[in-house]
Design an enzyme around this catalytic site. Structure first.
Site, PDB file in Angstrom:
ATOM      1  N   ASP A  25      23.837  61.421  39.604  1.00  0.00           N
ATOM      2  CA  ASP A  25      23.841  62.734  38.962  1.00  0.00           C
ATOM      3  C   ASP A  25      25.197  62.927  38.307  1.00  0.00           C
ATOM      4  O   ASP A  25      26.041  62.023  38.325  1.00  0.00           O
ATOM      5  CB  ASP A  25      23.539  63.858  39.962  1.00  0.00           C
ATOM      6  CG  ASP A  25      22.715  64.967  39.332  1.00  0.00           C
ATOM      7  OD1 ASP A  25      23.247  65.652  38.442  1.00  0.00           O
ATOM      8  OD2 ASP A  25      21.549  65.159  39.721  1.00  0.00           O
ATOM      9  N   HIS A  42      21.929  64.583  33.301  1.00  0.00           N
ATOM     10  CA  HIS A  42      22.615  64.413  34.590  1.00  0.00           C
ATOM     11  C   HIS A  42      23.342  63.062  34.620  1.00  0.00           C
ATOM     12  O   HIS A  42      23.317  62.344  35.617  1.00  0.00           O
ATOM     13  CB  HIS A  42      21.621  64.527  35.751  1.00  0.00           C
ATOM     14  CG  HIS A  42      21.096  65.927  35.937  1.00  0.00           C
ATOM     15  ND1 HIS A  42      21.894  66.956  36.362  1.00  0.00           N
ATOM     16  CD2 HIS A  42      19.859  66.451  35.740  1.00  0.00           C
ATOM     17  CE1 HIS A  42      21.160  68.076  36.428  1.00  0.00           C
ATOM     18  NE2 HIS A  42      19.933  67.797  36.045  1.00  0.00           N
ATOM     19  N   GLU A 100      16.104  68.404  32.916  1.00  0.00           N
ATOM     20  CA  GLU A 100      17.247  69.227  32.515  1.00  0.00           C
ATOM     21  C   GLU A 100      18.208  68.507  31.562  1.00  0.00           C
ATOM     22  O   GLU A 100      19.425  68.632  31.670  1.00  0.00           O
ATOM     23  CB  GLU A 100      18.005  69.715  33.755  1.00  0.00           C
ATOM     24  CG  GLU A 100      17.158  70.611  34.654  1.00  0.00           C
ATOM     25  CD  GLU A 100      17.904  71.070  35.894  1.00  0.00           C
ATOM     26  OE1 GLU A 100      17.695  72.208  36.329  1.00  0.00           O
ATOM     27  OE2 GLU A 100      18.705  70.273  36.454  1.00  0.00           O
TER      28      GLU A 100
END
Length: 772
Positions: free
Chosen positions: A210, A276, A340
């Site tokens: 991440d 990420h 995301e």
């Protein structure tokens, strides 16, 4: 507690099989429970239980037999012996043959399904039969639970005769552990694997990369862990702390994979992309970055701008990473994230825009779809399947890609109807970083409370999927994101026992599920967690207190009415020095304290006792958990004082978009002064396109003020306290102001006007000075 002190009505409700197994006596009641299985100490509930006659005595002299040369049966036999030792203290010996009563593992190809099994218990022995290796393991797991822990550790157990025929409802029964945000040492994962196996969960999903860390060794690219595995913690003005982090070697992960595999569990790795990606870009900006800059490894939770480039060089890098990953993880599925990924970097890159034009793509979402499809093709050459979060659907990926639906259930419905295999993992239903109660003793996490019962009542097959497409629903998975879970114990608190509910939801048919039965069967499971050293939460069993009156009314009247309950409804609530049975709201005097707990029939408390403090000092004090959001806001997070904090407290309920909170109906009519204890917290949130929702209050001093209003956020200013320079002041402050009791009770609004470039502030505690 002596038996005579127990409530007879509750004693009658104790699971008969548990009582019989604990005593080693009385077979009749145990046989009665075995007719349906609902009172057996089993999670998940089996598909079918038929009672037999008599019972089997299992002791240290009972051999565990597996046919020589049957590797799957031998693994299951070893698993049974190991877990019987851990959970019951019985040292069972494995053997290849035995002449007397024994526990036998046999291969039966007539049993349909790789995970199906049949457990037969008679007075002459127990037999686990299955056609598949996993079925052998799950049969052993059921037998381990029948040897539940009790006060007779190490002594023989009388297991009632029965036949259990069982198979799972879904093939994917999972848990995702986020080891990227807060690294977790490899040894802390092993007890989680054991607890999963005992309850027939079969997928451990590891979130290995991440923005805040890269956790898996990639030998071709050593900087991924040399640089990407370590980050500088965020600061609230104090000096920068030493870097934190860590990573797993490939050998460590191979050992974990083998350990889990021997227990029927597949470990699915996840490398998140294209978003990420900050830790990877920090390590190799020229190889995988979009705009050539080298960021620091991230310490901001949320959504950050760094993406993997879709260039051929970057794609080759990613393929090389995946090649090493598949050598470590034999899982059929490899998770590539896909969530995301804000596309601003791609939108601002001439090279990326030129690549889109060359590929004939009109949108960046289509480019992400192309990228995911290319990686899926590469994984297919390795005999593996790609799975990603539901955002991958926005790029029209081929149906060979499987989808994990986290943004509610819409993604699962859309994906299944298009022909994708899907796993249900929706927020907030199966997000275990959500708090389990509104109690002030909960550790940090998200405030979208998800109780044990809410998790248990989740149904993994959403409406809207065409009947002929239901075959694409593989199952469900709970997720334990770790932004606010810094330690193994905090993660265990969040995961257990709610994972027991997930185990039953994903294994047992709806018609066989029953909440009250589950709560009763969870009592011995909580003992198993304790035996394993797992810090399972007792939130569902803890006594909650609710006042009928306002604090001001209680202070003026000298007494208050107190209601008590528990989420689970297990046991009998007893309170006070005499352990009186709670039968309804009770009246107590101001100045007293009341301790209460739910007592089980075997003399244990279902949870640690909790205390309600009715002293004047306590009633005149509000902690962070007593505060509410200001109008048009919401308290979304419970955060620690310092990122990575190993203690559960202090913790603060905050709205990161608006540093304004209220004490609703504060007992100001009983106060002559107020002290505000304030904490300054790191502002470390990647908000991406949500940054526009931040509310900045106008500051009239350099670093802003704490403005306190009486009568709500539009009320009169009670006091204003300028805030100090964060670089030179401590991160816990105290301010005091007089209060006019004659104006009566009312809301206190506490608003911070510090600039958005500074750390943000939260109220730790408000203490009113008694007017008496």
């Amino acid at each position: 507690m002596k038996p005579s002190m127990l409530n007879p009505a509750h004693l009658a409700a104790v699971p008969f099989a548990i009582a019989a197994l604990a005593s080693g006596a009385g077979i009749t009641s145990a046989q009665a429970s075995a007719r349906s299985g609902t009172d057996l100490p089993l999670i998940p509930m089996p598909a079918s239980v038929v009672a037999g006659q008599g019972a089997l005595r299992i002791g240290a002299d009972t051999p565990v037999v597996a046919a020589s040369g049957d590797a799957g049966a031998e693994r299951a036999a070893r698993f049974l012996a190991e877990r019987a030792k851990a959970q019951r203290g019985l040292s069972l010996a494995t053997a290849s043959m035995a002449s007397g009563p024994a526990i036998r593992f046999v291969r039966d190809n007539a049993i349909a399904g790789e995970e199906a099994y049949r457990l037969t218990v008679t007075a002459k022995g127990a037999t686990v039969a299955a056609s598949g290796d996993r079925g052998m393991i799950w049969g052993a797991a059921t037998l381990v639970q029948l040897l539940s822990p009790d006060g007779r550790t190490g002594q023989p157990v009388q297991v009632p005769a029965m036949t259990i025929e069982d198979a799972p409802r879904y093939s994917w029964r999972g848990l995702m552990m986020d080891v990227a945000r807060h690294f977790q040492p490899i040894e802390t994962l092993y007890p989680v694997v054991d607890a999963m196996a005992e309850q027939k969960l079969n997928v451990l999903h590891l979130h290995l990369s991440d923005d805040q860390g890269w956790r898996v060794e990639i030998k071709r690219y050593p900087k991924l862990t040399e640089i990407g595995a370590w980050r500088t913690p965020p600061s609230a003005g104090e000096p920068t702390a030493a870097k934190v982090g860590g990573f797993y070697t490939q050998e460590q992960l191979k050992a974990l994979v083998a350990y889990a595999g021997a227990r029927g569990i597949t470990v699915v790795p996840e490398i998140d992309m294209p978003g990420h990606a900050q830790a990877a870009v920090a390590a190799y900006p020229e190889e995988v970055g979009v705009l050539g800059d080298r960021p620091q490894v991230g310490h901001d939770w949320g959504v950050n701008p760094w993406l993997f480039s879709p260039s051929e060089g970057s794609m080759t890098f990613i393929r090389n990473v995946l090649d090493e990953l598949v050598e470590v993880f034999p899982s059929p599925f490899i998770h590539v994230g896909g969530d995301e990924a804000v596309k601003d970097q791609w939108q601002r890159s001439p090279e990326v825009q030129a690549q889109m034009a060359a590929l004939g793509l009109k949108t960046e979402n289509q480019l992400q779809g192309w990228m995911i499809a290319e990686l899926g093709k590469h994984l297919a050459t390795k005999g593996r399947r790609l799975i990603g979060w539901d955002e991958i659907l926005e790029g029209d990926v081929p149906t060979s890609a499987s989808v994990m639906s986290w943004r509610g259930e819409k993604g699962a419905v859309e994906a299944a109807n298009k022909g994708h295999d899907v796993v249900l993992s929706p927020a907030p239903d199966l997000y275990l970083d959500n708090l389990q109660s509104d109690r002030s003793d909960e550790p940090p996490g998200r405030i979208g409370i998800r109780t044990l019962e809410q998790v248990y009542r989740y149904e993994p097959t959403p409406s809207g999927i065409a009947p002929e497409r239901l075959k694409h629903v593989l199952g469900a998975q709970a997720n334990a994101w770790s932004e606010y879970l810094a330690t193994a114990k905090q993660k265990e608190h969040a995961i257990f026992p709610r994972l027991s509910a997930v185990a039953e939801v994903t294994w047992t048919a709806p018609a066989r599920r029953d909440w009250k039965s589950f709560v009763a069967r969870l009592e011995p499971q909580m003992l198993r967690y304790s035996r394993e050293g797992i810090a399972a939460a007792d939130s569902a069993f803890a006594v909650n207190f609710r006042m009928k009156e306002s604090r001001g009314e209680a202070l003026r009247g000298g007494r208050l009415t107190l209601a008590m309950d528990t989420q689970a409804g297990a046991g009998t609530i007893r309170f006070g020095a005499g352990r009186k049975i709670y039968q309804g709201p009770v009246t107590i005097k101001v100045g007293s304290k009341v301790e209460a707990a739910a007592w089980l029939a075997d003399g244990r408390t279902a949870a640690a006792p909790r205390t309600f403090d009715a002293t004047r000092t306590a009633l005149l004090t509000a902690s962070a958990s007593d505060l509410a959001a200001c109008p048009k806001g919401a308290l979304g997070l419970r955060v620690p004082l310092v990122s990575g904090q190993v203690e559960d407290a202090p913790a603060f309920n905050v709205n990161i978009f608006d540093t304004c909170t209220q004490w609703i109906d504060a007992p100001l009519g009983s106060a002559r002064g107020a002290t505000f204890e304030v904490a300054r917290l790191p502002r470390h949130y990647g908000l991406a396109h949500e940054a526009s929702a931040l509310r900045e209050h106008y500051a009239v001093t350099e670093h802003g003020e704490l403005v306190v209003r009486r009568g709500g956020c539009e009320g009169a200013v009670l006091a204003t306290f300028p805030l100090p320079d964060p670089k030179s002041a401590p991160n816990r402050l105290r301010f005091a102001a007089p209060v006019d009791a004659k104006q009566g009770d009312g809301a206190l609004c506490m608003q911070f006007t510090s600039p958005l470039s500074d750390p943000f502030y939260a109220i730790e505690k408000v203490v009113l000075e008694d007017s008496q």
